[in-house]
Design a protein around this motif. Sequence first.
Motif, PDB file in Angstrom:
ATOM      1  N   PHE A 308       0.909  -0.964  -0.133  1.00  0.00           N
ATOM      2  CA  PHE A 308      -0.056   0.091   0.016  1.00  0.00           C
ATOM      3  C   PHE A 308       0.724   1.278  -0.060  1.00  0.00           C
ATOM      4  O   PHE A 308       0.509   2.379  -0.390  1.00  0.00           O
ATOM      5  CB  PHE A 308      -1.293   0.341   1.196  1.00  0.00           C
ATOM      6  N   LYS A 309       2.118   1.586   0.884  1.00  0.00           N
ATOM      7  CA  LYS A 309       2.860   2.297   0.601  1.00  0.00           C
ATOM      8  C   LYS A 309       3.398   2.827  -0.959  1.00  0.00           C
ATOM      9  O   LYS A 309       3.832   3.851  -1.571  1.00  0.00           O
ATOM     10  CB  LYS A 309       3.916   2.556   0.879  1.00  0.00           C
ATOM     11  N   THR A 342      -7.602   7.803 -10.187  1.00  0.00           N
ATOM     12  CA  THR A 342      -6.582   8.025  -8.984  1.00  0.00           C
ATOM     13  C   THR A 342      -6.789   8.122  -7.708  1.00  0.00           C
ATOM     14  O   THR A 342      -6.428   8.078  -7.081  1.00  0.00           O
ATOM     15  CB  THR A 342      -5.718   9.049  -9.523  1.00  0.00           C
ATOM     16  N   SER A 343      -8.528   8.760  -7.586  1.00  0.00           N
ATOM     17  CA  SER A 343      -8.354   9.307  -5.609  1.00  0.00           C
ATOM     18  C   SER A 343      -8.861   8.075  -5.449  1.00  0.00           C
ATOM     19  O   SER A 343      -8.613   7.599  -4.410  1.00  0.00           O
ATOM     20  CB  SER A 343      -9.522  10.312  -6.051  1.00  0.00           C
ATOM     21  N   ILE A 344      -9.591   6.868  -5.833  1.00  0.00           N
ATOM     22  CA  ILE A 344     -10.109   5.642  -4.991  1.00  0.00           C
ATOM     23  C   ILE A 344      -8.896   5.206  -5.256  1.00  0.00           C
ATOM     24  O   ILE A 344      -8.756   3.875  -3.940  1.00  0.00           O
ATOM     25  CB  ILE A 344     -10.865   5.251  -6.185  1.00  0.00           C
ATOM     26  N   CYS A 345      -8.216   4.713  -6.015  1.00  0.00           N
ATOM     27  CA  CYS A 345      -6.935   4.344  -5.544  1.00  0.00           C
ATOM     28  C   CYS A 345      -6.043   4.882  -4.571  1.00  0.00           C
ATOM     29  O   CYS A 345      -5.781   3.802  -3.799  1.00  0.00           O
ATOM     30  CB  CYS A 345      -5.701   4.307  -6.178  1.00  0.00           C
ATOM     31  N   PHE A 346      -6.035   5.939  -4.100  1.00  0.00           N
ATOM     32  CA  PHE A 346      -5.256   7.353  -2.720  1.00  0.00           C
ATOM     33  C   PHE A 346      -5.880   6.936  -2.034  1.00  0.00           C
ATOM     34  O   PHE A 346      -5.455   6.131  -0.733  1.00  0.00           O
ATOM     35  CB  PHE A 346      -5.522   8.487  -3.458  1.00  0.00           C
ATOM     36  N   ASN A 347      -7.201   6.960  -2.112  1.00  0.00           N
ATOM     37  CA  ASN A 347      -8.268   6.562  -0.683  1.00  0.00           C
ATOM     38  C   ASN A 347      -8.178   4.911  -0.099  1.00  0.00           C
ATOM     39  O   ASN A 347      -7.914   4.910   1.310  1.00  0.00           O
ATOM     40  CB  ASN A 347      -9.640   6.943  -1.339  1.00  0.00           C
ATOM     41  N   LEU A 348      -7.868   4.300  -1.261  1.00  0.00           N
ATOM     42  CA  LEU A 348      -7.764   2.804  -1.441  1.00  0.00           C
ATOM     43  C   LEU A 348      -6.426   2.694   0.106  1.00  0.00           C
ATOM     44  O   LEU A 348      -6.452   1.477   0.452  1.00  0.00           O
ATOM     45  CB  LEU A 348      -7.813   1.756  -2.123  1.00  0.00           C
ATOM     46  N   SER A 349      -5.235   3.233   0.126  1.00  0.00           N
ATOM     47  CA  SER A 349      -4.144   3.075   0.146  1.00  0.00           C
ATOM     48  C   SER A 349      -4.133   4.135   1.554  1.00  0.00           C
ATOM     49  O   SER A 349      -3.201   2.773   2.398  1.00  0.00           O
ATOM     50  CB  SER A 349      -2.909   3.218  -1.053  1.00  0.00           C
ATOM     51  N   ASN A 350      -4.559   4.881   1.850  1.00  0.00           N
ATOM     52  CA  ASN A 350      -4.865   5.116   2.808  1.00  0.00           C
ATOM     53  C   ASN A 350      -5.868   4.722   4.203  1.00  0.00           C
ATOM     54  O   ASN A 350      -5.567   4.255   4.858  1.00  0.00           O
ATOM     55  CB  ASN A 350      -5.320   7.376   2.930  1.00  0.00           C
TER      56      ASN A 350
END
Length: 578
Positions: A308-309, A342-350
């Motif tokens: 995730f990082k 990109t926001s979906i991936c970003f929130n997923l990793s967060n």
Amino acid sequence: MLWPLSVCFLSFVVLFMLSLTMVGLGVIFIMKDLIYFIEWEVLSLNSGSIVMTFLFDWMSLIFMGFVLFISSLVIFYSDEYMAGDLNINRFIILVLMFVLSMMFLIISPNLVSILLGWDGLGLVSYLLVIYYQNVKSFNAGMLTALSNRIGDVALLMAIAWMLNFGSWNYIFYLECAHESVEMVIIGWLVVLAAMTKSAQIPFSSWLPAAMAAPTPVSALVHSSTLVTAGVYLLIRFNFLLAGNSQGTFLLLFAGLTMFMAGLGANFEFDLKKIIALSTLSQLGLMMSILAMGFPKLAFFHLLTHALFKALLFMCAGAIIHNMKDSQDIRFMGGLTTQMPLTSICFNLSNLALCGAPFLAGFYSKDLILEMVTLSYMNYFSFILYFFSTGLTVCYSLRLVYYAMSGEFNSSGLHPLNDEGWVMLRGMLPLSLMAVLGGCMLSWILFPSPSMICLPFYLKTLAVSVSLVGGWLGYELSQSRLSYSNWTWRHQFLTSFFGLMWFLPFLSTYGVVASPLRLGGVSLKAFDQGWSEFIGAQGMYTFFSSNSKITQGWQNNDLKTYLLSFVLWTSILLFLVMY
């Protein structure tokens, strides 16, 4: 332009296929409980021989598979991110050298061959940090290189102490000799080396500074290579930690690192630095659970964190790329409408970073916190663990609030879009792994799950702390005015927490003020002073001036020689007679 593109694609394909092979082999090795030592005799001279030893077990194979998987996607992602770079082939070669150094480190059961990978990581990381050639990058590169040199020296001293055992293959001596004086000293040196490479207090300042490197490099460095090298080394040396003074020392400093990084991230506005501080916080978590005697748990979190990082950094890179190299989260906002994928991936990793249920981070973080609760643990370390967990959710929600919600805060004529398909194709496989990676790894590493029996309030403590941290992060972000008022009123506290407890100043000005200045004085006084006149330079001047005289004699005719002969003969006769 075709050749660099083909280099990117070829590297991606080769590394991706290798990663699948390594993970498959790792699963076979863990199921059949296999360990292979491969020895290659490099040189044999009389009775002595130089042998290169490689260790292949489930741990090294799975870790190599993960490193290769992430690096393949990072190289694929770099194809678009670094498209404006005229020397992209040089960049790809540097990244491949970086990965090769990490491979050396992973498969070495020998301190000398570990040093090859260790120093390789240090050198290539310096070259990558100064890749954008400006003053800030040069300073960051120098701080990174000098901080890591401390660990390199500690490792060299550990190699010298290993001579007491007759071989540098430390793997043979850990269990049988972990209480001997020599191994205790080696243990302290290895802990020092690991603390510098994994940026624990007081060596933490280089890690946010290394953000001067290109974002694909940050994704690779902060997920599975440079900063995890120290954790991996200590996982191999875990017999020296549990129940010893080294373990207690490491537990304290790792806990403080975790707390310091979590607190600092809540005061930071640079997107990449927030994510870098979250890496520092997770490294503290890995180190502290390792110090408590759970190496397998530390390795589990190392792998899930890598997934995730790397995704988090790649999403940040896509945002920065679209924002035309602006990294300040105050200029962002409303990115969910402009860059939805990109926001979906970003929130997923967060969410995976926060340990949201059933994502990759949940399986390792929740297990770690429950084992901490179950273990014999002092109050101070216990508070550090759970407070830092709350801070993680706090700065993650603050980041999401600033970057994703509300209105776009930058220029009206903005170029934001989600059409970078090469970067998105690099991010989507990692998104899948950020969801499924944790449960798959837990099935492989812990086929029979541990039964952890705790009271209800302790069982739900991790979730409760996370919810409170999230609420606090939201409140702090929403009340921006009062937050700024607080920072103005308490400037010293804000500076102290936001600047990592002043570690960057201590690491730079503190070093420049005394040892480096003393080195400069000694250089002027000795190397460029008296030793110039007495040493090699003085001898050179003396002999060259004398040789010029003799050269002049040799260049003249016979009369000069006869005249000098008569002169010297008369002087000698005069001396003999009187």
